[in-house]
Scaffold this active site. Structure first.
Site, PDB file in Angstrom:
ATOM      1  N   THR A  35      53.926  84.457  23.629  1.00  0.00           N
ATOM      2  CA  THR A  35      53.232  83.282  23.082  1.00  0.00           C
ATOM      3  C   THR A  35      51.738  83.406  23.344  1.00  0.00           C
ATOM      4  OG1 THR A  35      53.205  80.851  23.017  1.00  0.00           O
ATOM      5  CG2 THR A  35      53.324  81.862  25.187  1.00  0.00           C
ATOM      6  N   ASN A  36      50.946  82.694  22.559  1.00  0.00           N
ATOM      7  CA  ASN A  36      49.528  82.522  22.863  1.00  0.00           C
ATOM      8  C   ASN A  36      49.198  81.034  22.997  1.00  0.00           C
ATOM      9  OD1 ASN A  36      48.556  85.223  22.955  1.00  0.00           O
ATOM     10  ND2 ASN A  36      48.795  85.329  20.727  1.00  0.00           N
ATOM     11  N   LYS A  77      51.832  76.031  26.671  1.00  0.00           N
ATOM     12  CA  LYS A  77      53.094  76.621  27.137  1.00  0.00           C
ATOM     13  C   LYS A  77      52.833  77.570  28.311  1.00  0.00           C
ATOM     14  CE  LYS A  77      55.694  76.824  22.793  1.00  0.00           C
ATOM     15  NZ  LYS A  77      56.416  77.758  21.920  1.00  0.00           N
ATOM     16  N   ASP A 122      61.665  79.277  21.811  1.00  0.00           N
ATOM     17  CA  ASP A 122      61.513  78.492  20.598  1.00  0.00           C
ATOM     18  C   ASP A 122      62.008  77.087  20.914  1.00  0.00           C
ATOM     19  OD1 ASP A 122      60.539  78.315  18.009  1.00  0.00           O
ATOM     20  OD2 ASP A 122      62.527  78.486  17.130  1.00  0.00           O
ATOM     21  N   GLY A 124      51.632  69.033  20.203  1.00  0.00           N
ATOM     22  CA  GLY A 124      52.747  68.819  19.274  1.00  0.00           C
ATOM     23  C   GLY A 124      53.145  67.355  19.161  1.00  0.00           C
ATOM     24  N   TYR A 125      54.420  67.093  19.342  1.00  0.00           N
ATOM     25  CA  TYR A 125      54.961  65.738  19.186  1.00  0.00           C
ATOM     26  C   TYR A 125      54.854  64.900  20.467  1.00  0.00           C
ATOM     27  CZ  TYR A 125      57.115  67.783  14.977  1.00  0.00           C
ATOM     28  OH  TYR A 125      57.336  68.408  13.767  1.00  0.00           O
ATOM     29  N   ASP A 126      54.184  65.407  21.490  1.00  0.00           N
ATOM     30  CA  ASP A 126      54.105  64.689  22.778  1.00  0.00           C
ATOM     31  C   ASP A 126      53.654  63.226  22.669  1.00  0.00           C
ATOM     32  OD1 ASP A 126      55.108  66.714  24.306  1.00  0.00           O
ATOM     33  OD2 ASP A 126      53.177  67.420  25.048  1.00  0.00           O
ATOM     34  N   ARG A 175      61.322  72.624  28.293  1.00  0.00           N
ATOM     35  CA  ARG A 175      60.888  73.986  28.616  1.00  0.00           C
ATOM     36  C   ARG A 175      60.998  74.227  30.111  1.00  0.00           C
ATOM     37  NH1 ARG A 175      57.829  74.388  24.840  1.00  0.00           N
ATOM     38  NH2 ARG A 175      56.367  72.946  25.742  1.00  0.00           N
TER      39      ARG A 175
HETATM   40  P1  IMP Z   1      57.474  76.395  19.028  1.00  0.00           P
HETATM   41  O1  IMP Z   1      58.377  76.561  20.168  1.00  0.00           O
HETATM   42  O2  IMP Z   1      56.061  76.707  19.374  1.00  0.00           O
HETATM   43  O3  IMP Z   1      57.933  77.107  17.794  1.00  0.00           O
HETATM   44  O4  IMP Z   1      57.475  74.852  18.707  1.00  0.00           O
HETATM   45  C1  IMP Z   1      57.876  74.312  17.483  1.00  0.00           C
HETATM   46  C2  IMP Z   1      57.222  72.969  17.268  1.00  0.00           C
HETATM   47  O5  IMP Z   1      57.642  72.060  18.253  1.00  0.00           O
HETATM   48  C3  IMP Z   1      55.701  72.965  17.267  1.00  0.00           C
HETATM   49  O6  IMP Z   1      55.272  72.133  16.241  1.00  0.00           O
HETATM   50  C4  IMP Z   1      55.303  72.369  18.557  1.00  0.00           C
HETATM   51  O7  IMP Z   1      54.175  71.596  18.417  1.00  0.00           O
HETATM   52  C5  IMP Z   1      56.508  71.512  18.891  1.00  0.00           C
HETATM   53  N1  IMP Z   1      56.705  71.567  20.340  1.00  0.00           N
HETATM   54  C6  IMP Z   1      57.148  72.614  21.069  1.00  0.00           C
HETATM   55  N2  IMP Z   1      57.164  72.284  22.370  1.00  0.00           N
HETATM   56  C7  IMP Z   1      56.711  71.007  22.440  1.00  0.00           C
HETATM   57  C8  IMP Z   1      56.466  70.132  23.531  1.00  0.00           C
HETATM   58  O8  IMP Z   1      56.647  70.442  24.717  1.00  0.00           O
HETATM   59  N3  IMP Z   1      55.987  68.915  23.219  1.00  0.00           N
HETATM   60  C9  IMP Z   1      55.745  68.516  21.934  1.00  0.00           C
HETATM   61  N4  IMP Z   1      55.939  69.297  20.889  1.00  0.00           N
HETATM   62  C10 IMP Z   1      56.420  70.547  21.152  1.00  0.00           C
END
Ligand code: IMP
Length: 202
Positions: free
Chosen positions: A15-16, A20, A76, A157-159, A185
């Site tokens: 990841t970058n 995370k 993911d 993200g959706y936090d 996570r």
């Molecule tokens: P990915 O794991 O980066 O592919 O995450 C997929 C989607 O879920 C992205 O739009 C992220 O913004 C959202 N997402 C992943 N982890 C979190 C989190 O811990 N909080 C809020 N949104 C998350």
């Protein structure tokens, strides 16, 4: 094959995403080195086109292993909303389109949930680990609900719209320390760390 410098007690996290990385490094602690893709010299755009979280996590980890010869792990995550048939799930990043725009994704989620009483949701994370020839999966989840108006500035993200069960603040209000204790996570990473501990890898 492009070879990376992979020493013992160092793992590449595919990841970058700096949020995370911070979350994962906090859980692993200072004695262990977690390298991001960029730090490991990988600047490829790794495809994420599987239709499950497990498939995407494995695809990312296999890409790094096959192209760089490095032990690694990849995650993911999906937001699964009960009233939406567990959508957006594996499509969470692109919910409102290819731009992967968090604000647009959140706005679409709130539109879809307009007038819906059942706001229950969960975040689910799958981590794929590749260690030598071995592949392992680890899962973590956190239950909660989607509020109607975003609150808070931390996280990503959706936090701002997710309130974990047992709390009244969103993940974006609770901040890193609490999120890292209770998040999807965090649970998956703790299982990964426990496995590595048991294998005496760490
Ligand atoms: P990915 O794991 O980066 O592919 O995450 C997929 C989607 O879920 C992205 O739009 C992220 O913004 C959202 N997402 C992943 N982890 C979190 C989190 O811990 N909080 C809020 N949104 C998350």
């Amino acid at each position: 094959m492009r070879l990376l410098l992979c020493m013992r007690k160092k793992l590449v996290f595919a990841t970058n995403n700096r949020h995370k990385l911070t979350e994962v490094r906090d859980i692993f602690g200072e004695n262990f080195e977690i390298a991001s893709l960029e730090e490991a010299g990988c600047f490829d755009d790794i495809p994420e086109d599987a239709d499950t979280l497990e498939g995407n996590a494995l695809a990312k980890a296999r890409f790094v292993k096959q192209n760089y010869g490095c032990d690694c792990f990849a995650d993911d995550t999906g937001l699964e909303v009960a009233a939406l048939g567990f959508a957006p799930g594996v499509y969470s990043a692109r919910y409102a389109g290819e731009a992967k725009d968090s604000a647009a994704n959140t706005a679409k989620l709130l539109r879809e949930l307009g007038g819906v009483d059942d706001r229950s949701a969960r975040f689910r994370t799958v981590i794929a680990l590749i260690l030598g020839e071995e592949e392992m999966l680890f899962e973590g989840q956190v239950e909660g609900e989607i509020i109607e108006t975003p609150r808070g500035k931390q996280g990503f993200g959706y936090d701002p719209v997710f309130v974990p069960k047992g709390y009244s603040e969103t993940f974006a209000e609770l901040g890193e320390e609490i999120k890292n204790r209770i998040s999807h996570r965090a649970e998956a990473v703790r299982k990964l760390k426990q496995y590595l501990d048991e294998k005496h890898f760490l």
